[in-house]
Design a protein around this motif. Structure first.
Motif, mmCIF file in Angstrom:
data_model
loop_
_atom_site.group_PDB
_atom_site.id
_atom_site.type_symbol
_atom_site.label_atom_id
_atom_site.label_comp_id
_atom_site.label_asym_id
_atom_site.label_seq_id
_atom_site.Cartn_x
_atom_site.Cartn_y
_atom_site.Cartn_z
ATOM 1 N N ASN A 41 -7.362 0.066 -0.345
ATOM 2 C CA ASN A 41 -8.201 -0.980 0.239
ATOM 3 C C ASN A 41 -9.520 -0.424 0.762
ATOM 4 O O ASN A 41 -10.580 -0.808 0.293
ATOM 5 C CB ASN A 41 -7.465 -1.692 1.372
ATOM 6 C CG ASN A 41 -6.586 -2.814 0.886
ATOM 7 O OD1 ASN A 41 -6.569 -3.130 -0.301
ATOM 8 N ND2 ASN A 41 -5.847 -3.428 1.785
ATOM 9 N N LEU B 199 0.825 -1.200 0.000
ATOM 10 C CA LEU B 199 0.000 0.000 0.000
ATOM 11 C C LEU B 199 0.867 1.261 0.000
ATOM 12 O O LEU B 199 0.558 2.240 -0.684
ATOM 13 C CB LEU B 199 -0.937 -0.009 1.205
ATOM 14 C CG LEU B 199 -2.000 -1.121 1.205
ATOM 15 C CD1 LEU B 199 -2.750 -1.134 2.524
ATOM 16 C CD2 LEU B 199 -2.959 -0.973 0.040
ATOM 17 N N ASP C 287 -6.543 3.361 4.446
ATOM 18 C CA ASP C 287 -5.606 2.237 4.575
ATOM 19 C C ASP C 287 -4.888 2.360 5.910
ATOM 20 O O ASP C 287 -5.510 2.220 6.956
ATOM 21 C CB ASP C 287 -4.635 2.188 3.393
ATOM 22 C CG ASP C 287 -5.317 1.746 2.093
ATOM 23 O OD1 ASP C 287 -6.385 1.108 2.184
ATOM 24 O OD2 ASP C 287 -4.801 2.059 1.011
#
Length: 251
Positions: free
Chosen positions: A110, A45, A210
């Motif tokens: 996400n 990420l 995230d």
């Protein structure tokens, strides 16, 4: 093929970084054709967030814990694996959080999640495309998840798994108390979601994009960044769409 390597702070990721740079060289991120990320999903990420400007493809190898967004780690044949890799395009969410100190803007690949900061439950108002859909939700929190993130925190909170190419977002409550039976909603990817915190001083709430947290928010506006897409690379037979499908059959 020019490669650049990035790694998390974990010892196994740092050792892999040293070995792969020795074997394949290091072109630097500015010159590289592909960024190879070594670590777990958290590091992936971070690596994706750094690619928002140059849009270079990212290929991950698991040197962390979960590694759902990563490929298996192997030192041999890396260039050949990259040449055969399957690309997956993903779009991030934009979260604009309002706080007493001003506005904070973050992106999430996400999910964007709001969570209570104290022992008291959060009281939230949910607005979708300008219409109040729920005037008061009492809960531990709520999240908006992308298809890529639907198997992560969203799934743990009993949210739906979304196919990677679905033009949908999952709106999923976390431990909803009232209305007790509400399980969330599926929204079109174009939905504009606004979540307002009711009584934020007595019932403080944080917002996480995230792994980036903003505390003491009063409202958060969430939408898909339709103008931005990034490329994840996966080994053949292990692409993200296949992994998401397997999760639904527990195999």
């Amino acid at each position: 093929m020019k490669l650049a390597f990035t790694a998390s702070a974990r010892p196994e990721a740092q050792e892999a970084l040293r070995r792969l740079r020795h074997t394949y060289g290091e072109s630097g991120e500015a010159e590289a054709d592909v960024i190879v990320a070594l670590g777990g999903d958290g590091h992936m990420l971070d690596a994706l967030r750094k690619r928002l400007k140059d849009k270079k493809p990212v290929y991950g190898m698991n040197r962390g814990t979960v590694g759902f967004l990563m490929n298996e780690y192997a030192e041999d044949g890396l260039v050949e694996r990259l040449e055969k890799a399957s690309p997956i395009r993903i779009r991030p969410l934009i979260a604009r959080s309002e706080t007493t100190d001003g506005q904070v803007v973050e992106r999430a690949f996400n999910e964007v999640s709001l969570l209570r900061q104290s022992a008291q439950s959060a009281w939230l108002k949910i607005i979708v495309d300008g219409a109040v859909r729920m005037p008061e939700l009492s809960c531990d929190g709520i999240m908006v998840a992308t298809p890529a993130g639907s198997t992560a925190y969203n799934y743990s909170a009993h949210g739906p798994i979304l196919p990677i190419n679905a033009r949908l977002l999952a709106l999923t409550p976390i431990s909803a108390f009232r209305p007790r039976r509400w399980r969330g909603a599926l929204l079109p990817h174009s939905a504009q979601v606004r979540i307002e915190v009711i009584d934020p001083e007595r019932r403080p709430v944080s917002c996480s994009a995230d792994n980036l947290e903003t505390r003491n928010v009063s409202a958060v506006d969430i939408r898909e960044d339709s103008s931005t897409s990034l490329t994840l690379l996966f080994d053949q037979g292990h692409a993200l769409d296949e992994r998401i499908l397997r999760e639904q059959f527990n195999v």
